[in-house]
Write a protein that holds these residues in place. Sequence first.
Motif, PDB file in Angstrom:
ATOM      1  N   UNK A 111       0.841  -1.196   0.000  1.00 52.10           N
ATOM      2  CA  UNK A 111       0.000   0.000   0.000  1.00 52.10           C
ATOM      3  C   UNK A 111       0.877   1.246   0.000  1.00 52.10           C
ATOM      4  N   UNK A 112       0.488   2.223  -0.812  1.00 55.76           N
ATOM      5  CA  UNK A 112       1.278   3.446  -0.952  1.00 55.76           C
ATOM      6  C   UNK A 112       0.357   4.658  -0.935  1.00 55.76           C
ATOM      7  N   UNK A 117       0.113  13.977   3.649  1.00 53.20           N
ATOM      8  CA  UNK A 117       0.883  15.063   3.048  1.00 53.20           C
ATOM      9  C   UNK A 117       1.946  14.590   2.059  1.00 53.20           C
ATOM     10  N   UNK A 118       1.974  13.296   1.758  1.00 56.18           N
ATOM     11  CA  UNK A 118       2.999  12.775   0.852  1.00 56.18           C
ATOM     12  C   UNK A 118       2.339  11.874  -0.186  1.00 56.18           C
ATOM     13  N   UNK A 119       2.540  12.180  -1.455  1.00 55.34           N
ATOM     14  CA  UNK A 119       2.031  11.324  -2.524  1.00 55.34           C
ATOM     15  C   UNK A 119       3.047  10.218  -2.787  1.00 55.34           C
ATOM     16  N   UNK A 120       2.630   9.181  -3.498  1.00 57.88           N
ATOM     17  CA  UNK A 120       3.546   8.068  -3.776  1.00 57.88           C
ATOM     18  C   UNK A 120       3.143   7.398  -5.076  1.00 57.88           C
ATOM     19  N   UNK A 121       3.795   7.794  -6.167  1.00 55.67           N
ATOM     20  CA  UNK A 121       3.570   7.120  -7.444  1.00 55.67           C
ATOM     21  C   UNK A 121       4.331   5.800  -7.495  1.00 55.67           C
ATOM     22  N   UNK A 161       2.403   6.005 -12.242  1.00 51.05           N
ATOM     23  CA  UNK A 161       2.897   5.032 -11.259  1.00 51.05           C
ATOM     24  C   UNK A 161       3.743   3.926 -11.891  1.00 51.05           C
ATOM     25  N   UNK A 162       3.415   3.493 -13.095  1.00 51.52           N
ATOM     26  CA  UNK A 162       4.273   2.526 -13.784  1.00 51.52           C
ATOM     27  C   UNK A 162       5.609   3.175 -14.115  1.00 51.52           C
ATOM     28  N   UNK A 163       5.549   4.382 -14.655  1.00 51.86           N
ATOM     29  CA  UNK A 163       6.781   5.098 -15.012  1.00 51.86           C
ATOM     30  C   UNK A 163       7.716   5.223 -13.814  1.00 51.86           C
ATOM     31  N   UNK A 164       7.243   5.755 -12.704  1.00 54.22           N
ATOM     32  CA  UNK A 164       8.114   6.015 -11.572  1.00 54.22           C
ATOM     33  C   UNK A 164       8.556   4.739 -10.885  1.00 54.22           C
ATOM     34  N   UNK A 165       7.727   3.719 -10.904  1.00 51.55           N
ATOM     35  CA  UNK A 165       8.144   2.438 -10.335  1.00 51.55           C
ATOM     36  C   UNK A 165       9.279   1.828 -11.141  1.00 51.55           C
TER      37      UNK A 165
END
Length: 213
Positions: A111-112, A117-121, A161-165
Amino acid sequence: MRLDPARDALLVVDLQHDFLPGGALAVPGGDEVVAPIARLAPAFPTVVATQDFHPPGHVSFASAHPGHRPYESLARPQGAQELWPDHCVQGTRGAALHEGLPDRALTLVLRKGTRREVDSYSAFRENAGPDGRRPTTGLAAWLEARGVRRVFVCGLARDFCVRWSALDAAEAGFEACVVDDLTRAVFPERRAEVDAAFARAGVRLVAGRELER
């Protein structure tokens, strides 16, 4: 491409109802990748699924920033924040993984985006928080402990999210591959930009049909 069970892992990004047709942040054609990914998953002994799991009022929600609308970019001290419709709120059906990806196929659900206050791609690191840092999710260490050296990334959305992962997997020292036909993008017209980022990082594009057990 022949898979190596001793060193390969499949990373399935955000196959959740809010990112599929009818969802709050639907990715065009997102439903088309669910069944092919479910068929591919058993070829991997290690399968990680990520799950956006936002608290109400999350920083990525346009509704949390009066006067702003979804799909705008908001300048913040740590960098630009894309704003979206409220999506994948903890405890809602929109946050649930699609039932077409059976639990028995998954080794880990990560889970992300769980901090307001923090996003997570990325599956590997959060976006920059108020302190400007990008904390690790611990996934890289977990994969390394299992002997994984090559990560195949698929799911939603290709340009976020695919890109940053995939980029963070490469930065962490893994051989990173995007299963390109098993992704869909929020903004398909930006494909050249995303492809250039993959090329710079050494991320390889492959097709699901190329993967052999």
